[in-house]
Design a protein around this motif. Structure first.
Motif, PDB file in Angstrom:
ATOM      1  N   ARG A 143     -16.214 -42.476   7.404  1.00  0.00           N
ATOM      2  CA  ARG A 143     -15.152 -41.932   6.556  1.00  0.00           C
ATOM      3  C   ARG A 143     -13.793 -42.085   7.249  1.00  0.00           C
ATOM      4  N   PRO A 144     -12.697 -41.981   6.489  1.00  0.00           N
ATOM      5  CA  PRO A 144     -11.370 -42.132   7.097  1.00  0.00           C
ATOM      6  C   PRO A 144     -11.104 -41.154   8.240  1.00  0.00           C
ATOM      7  N   ASP A 145     -11.748 -39.961   8.201  1.00  0.00           N
ATOM      8  CA  ASP A 145     -11.515 -38.970   9.262  1.00  0.00           C
ATOM      9  C   ASP A 145     -12.420 -39.176  10.475  1.00  0.00           C
ATOM     10  N   GLY A 146     -13.231 -40.235  10.451  1.00  0.00           N
ATOM     11  CA  GLY A 146     -14.087 -40.548  11.594  1.00  0.00           C
ATOM     12  C   GLY A 146     -15.497 -39.993  11.508  1.00  0.00           C
ATOM     13  N   THR A 147     -15.785 -39.130  10.515  1.00  0.00           N
ATOM     14  CA  THR A 147     -17.146 -38.614  10.359  1.00  0.00           C
ATOM     15  C   THR A 147     -18.030 -39.668   9.696  1.00  0.00           C
ATOM     16  N   LYS A 148     -19.340 -39.432   9.783  1.00  0.00           N
ATOM     17  CA  LYS A 148     -20.285 -40.368   9.180  1.00  0.00           C
ATOM     18  C   LYS A 148     -20.878 -39.731   7.921  1.00  0.00           C
ATOM     19  N   GLN A 149     -20.778 -40.458   6.816  1.00  0.00           N
ATOM     20  CA  GLN A 149     -21.295 -39.985   5.545  1.00  0.00           C
ATOM     21  C   GLN A 149     -22.619 -40.665   5.233  1.00  0.00           C
ATOM     22  N   VAL A 150     -23.571 -39.879   4.771  1.00  0.00           N
ATOM     23  CA  VAL A 150     -24.893 -40.426   4.430  1.00  0.00           C
ATOM     24  C   VAL A 150     -24.786 -41.238   3.141  1.00  0.00           C
ATOM     25  N   THR A 151     -25.454 -42.388   3.144  1.00  0.00           N
ATOM     26  CA  THR A 151     -25.502 -43.238   1.953  1.00  0.00           C
ATOM     27  C   THR A 151     -26.955 -43.437   1.522  1.00  0.00           C
ATOM     28  N   TYR A 152     -27.120 -43.770   0.256  1.00  0.00           N
ATOM     29  CA  TYR A 152     -28.448 -44.123  -0.270  1.00  0.00           C
ATOM     30  C   TYR A 152     -28.257 -45.331  -1.171  1.00  0.00           C
ATOM     31  N   ASN A 153     -28.944 -46.406  -0.830  1.00  0.00           N
ATOM     32  CA  ASN A 153     -28.774 -47.675  -1.531  1.00  0.00           C
ATOM     33  C   ASN A 153     -27.292 -48.071  -1.564  1.00  0.00           C
ATOM     34  N   ASN A 154     -26.620 -47.815  -0.444  1.00  0.00           N
ATOM     35  CA  ASN A 154     -25.212 -48.154  -0.230  1.00  0.00           C
ATOM     36  C   ASN A 154     -24.239 -47.279  -1.045  1.00  0.00           C
ATOM     37  N   HIS A 155     -24.713 -46.184  -1.587  1.00  0.00           N
ATOM     38  CA  HIS A 155     -23.851 -45.236  -2.302  1.00  0.00           C
ATOM     39  C   HIS A 155     -23.609 -44.014  -1.417  1.00  0.00           C
ATOM     40  N   PRO A 156     -22.346 -43.728  -1.068  1.00  0.00           N
ATOM     41  CA  PRO A 156     -22.072 -42.491  -0.334  1.00  0.00           C
ATOM     42  C   PRO A 156     -22.499 -41.280  -1.177  1.00  0.00           C
ATOM     43  N   LEU A 157     -23.075 -40.279  -0.508  1.00  0.00           N
ATOM     44  CA  LEU A 157     -23.612 -39.105  -1.203  1.00  0.00           C
ATOM     45  C   LEU A 157     -22.697 -37.897  -1.062  1.00  0.00           C
ATOM     46  N   TYR A 158     -22.690 -37.070  -2.137  1.00  0.00           N
ATOM     47  CA  TYR A 158     -21.807 -35.902  -2.201  1.00  0.00           C
ATOM     48  C   TYR A 158     -22.534 -34.686  -2.771  1.00  0.00           C
ATOM     49  N   HIS A 159     -22.013 -33.506  -2.416  1.00  0.00           N
ATOM     50  CA  HIS A 159     -22.371 -32.263  -3.099  1.00  0.00           C
ATOM     51  C   HIS A 159     -21.290 -31.998  -4.142  1.00  0.00           C
ATOM     52  N   TYR A 160     -21.486 -30.946  -4.947  1.00  0.00           N
ATOM     53  CA  TYR A 160     -20.462 -30.517  -5.899  1.00  0.00           C
ATOM     54  C   TYR A 160     -20.270 -29.014  -5.725  1.00  0.00           C
ATOM     55  N   VAL A 161     -19.011 -28.579  -5.585  1.00  0.00           N
ATOM     56  CA  VAL A 161     -18.748 -27.170  -5.268  1.00  0.00           C
ATOM     57  C   VAL A 161     -19.202 -26.201  -6.367  1.00  0.00           C
ATOM     58  N   LYS A 162     -19.317 -26.675  -7.591  1.00  0.00           N
ATOM     59  CA  LYS A 162     -19.730 -25.780  -8.677  1.00  0.00           C
ATOM     60  C   LYS A 162     -21.244 -25.653  -8.804  1.00  0.00           C
ATOM     61  N   ASP A 163     -21.968 -26.371  -7.979  1.00  0.00           N
ATOM     62  CA  ASP A 163     -23.415 -26.144  -7.873  1.00  0.00           C
ATOM     63  C   ASP A 163     -23.597 -25.029  -6.863  1.00  0.00           C
ATOM     64  N   THR A 164     -24.129 -23.898  -7.305  1.00  0.00           N
ATOM     65  CA  THR A 164     -24.231 -22.741  -6.413  1.00  0.00           C
ATOM     66  C   THR A 164     -25.658 -22.427  -5.981  1.00  0.00           C
ATOM     67  N   LYS A 165     -26.627 -23.064  -6.630  1.00  0.00           N
ATOM     68  CA  LYS A 165     -28.029 -22.802  -6.265  1.00  0.00           C
ATOM     69  C   LYS A 165     -28.859 -24.058  -6.485  1.00  0.00           C
ATOM     70  N   PRO A 166     -30.004 -24.156  -5.803  1.00  0.00           N
ATOM     71  CA  PRO A 166     -30.873 -25.322  -6.000  1.00  0.00           C
ATOM     72  C   PRO A 166     -31.218 -25.494  -7.473  1.00  0.00           C
ATOM     73  N   GLY A 167     -31.190 -26.746  -7.930  1.00  0.00           N
ATOM     74  CA  GLY A 167     -31.491 -27.040  -9.332  1.00  0.00           C
ATOM     75  C   GLY A 167     -30.251 -27.203 -10.190  1.00  0.00           C
ATOM     76  N   ASP A 168     -29.085 -26.674  -9.732  1.00  0.00           N
ATOM     77  CA  ASP A 168     -27.851 -26.867 -10.498  1.00  0.00           C
ATOM     78  C   ASP A 168     -27.479 -28.343 -10.514  1.00  0.00           C
ATOM     79  N   MET A 169     -27.032 -28.830 -11.675  1.00  0.00           N
ATOM     80  CA  MET A 169     -26.537 -30.212 -11.806  1.00  0.00           C
ATOM     81  C   MET A 169     -25.250 -30.191 -12.618  1.00  0.00           C
ATOM     82  N   ASN A 170     -24.336 -29.293 -12.234  1.00  0.00           N
ATOM     83  CA  ASN A 170     -23.098 -29.110 -12.988  1.00  0.00           C
ATOM     84  C   ASN A 170     -22.151 -30.299 -12.903  1.00  0.00           C
ATOM     85  N   GLY A 171     -22.377 -31.175 -11.929  1.00  0.00           N
ATOM     86  CA  GLY A 171     -21.499 -32.332 -11.785  1.00  0.00           C
ATOM     87  C   GLY A 171     -21.994 -33.582 -12.513  1.00  0.00           C
TER      88      GLY A 171
END
Length: 195
Positions: A143-171
């Motif tokens: 990443r631009p800040d020097g951290t390493k982001q996990v990818t899957y099939n070359n897609h960087p992976l993200y969380h979403y802040v509006k998911d508050t519990k397991p199973g949420d898919m608000n994004g």
């Protein structure tokens, strides 16, 4: 006669009474008449109150600066989970992971305000594949800040802040930051568009 007056003066003096006719050596009776009263002391003056120590308010609590938290101190495990839209990627706490269709060539284009809403999945070590996840598709990108982001099939992976519990898919299918966000198919490693 003179001796009688002197005797009366002596007697009056011995009793503490003063009369006008007892000569220069004795005080005159007060003009109000009657017996002279001993002077009463004035009201007792209490010593001035010391102001005392000024009230001191308790010292303001000082906030200790928060320690810099490493985004992911240690390995990250990526798991698969069956959902209503298919088998998707989740983290080791069961929280849904997303890809951003604006990302190109395995590089993240989500920075600044974007990464506050869609926190990247970062690690300090190699990501581990959980059950149902293809280990060959896991990787990392800088990443631009020097951290390493996990990818899957070359897609960087993200969380979403509006998911508050397991199973949420608000994004899922959200339009934000000039692109769309999707859950990730654990088998193929691509976006799942259905909701």
């Amino acid at each position: 006669m003179r001796k009688g007056v002197m005797a009366a003066c002596v007697l009056a003096t011995s009793l503490g009474l003063l009369t006008a006719g007892c000569g220069d050596k004795h005080k005159a009776v007060p003009s109000s008449g009657g017996l002279a009263q001993p002077t009463s002391p004035g009201p007792e003056q209490s010593p001035p109150e010391s102001p005392g120590a000024p009230e001191s308010s308790p010292p303001a609590a000082t906030e200790s600066p928060g320690a810099t938290v490493s985004p992911a101190p240690g390995p990250v495990t990526i798991n698969a989970k069956d959902t209503s839209v298919g088998k998707i990627l989740v983290d080791d706490k069961g929280m849904t992971l997303y890809l951003f269709d604006k990302d190109k060539d395995g590089k993240s284009s989500c920075t600044g305000e974007c990464e506050k809403q869609w926190p990247p999945v970062v690690t300090t070590e190699k990501a581990t594949a959980g059950q149902g996840v293809d280990a060959s598709k896991l990787g990392t990108t800088d990443r631009p800040d020097g951290t390493k982001q996990v990818t899957y099939n070359n897609h960087p992976l993200y969380h979403y802040v509006k998911d508050t519990k397991p199973g949420d898919m608000n994004g899922q299918g959200a339009q934000a930051f000039d692109g769309k966000w999707y859950v990730v198919d654990a088998t193929k490693g691509d976006k799942i568009e259905k909701k």
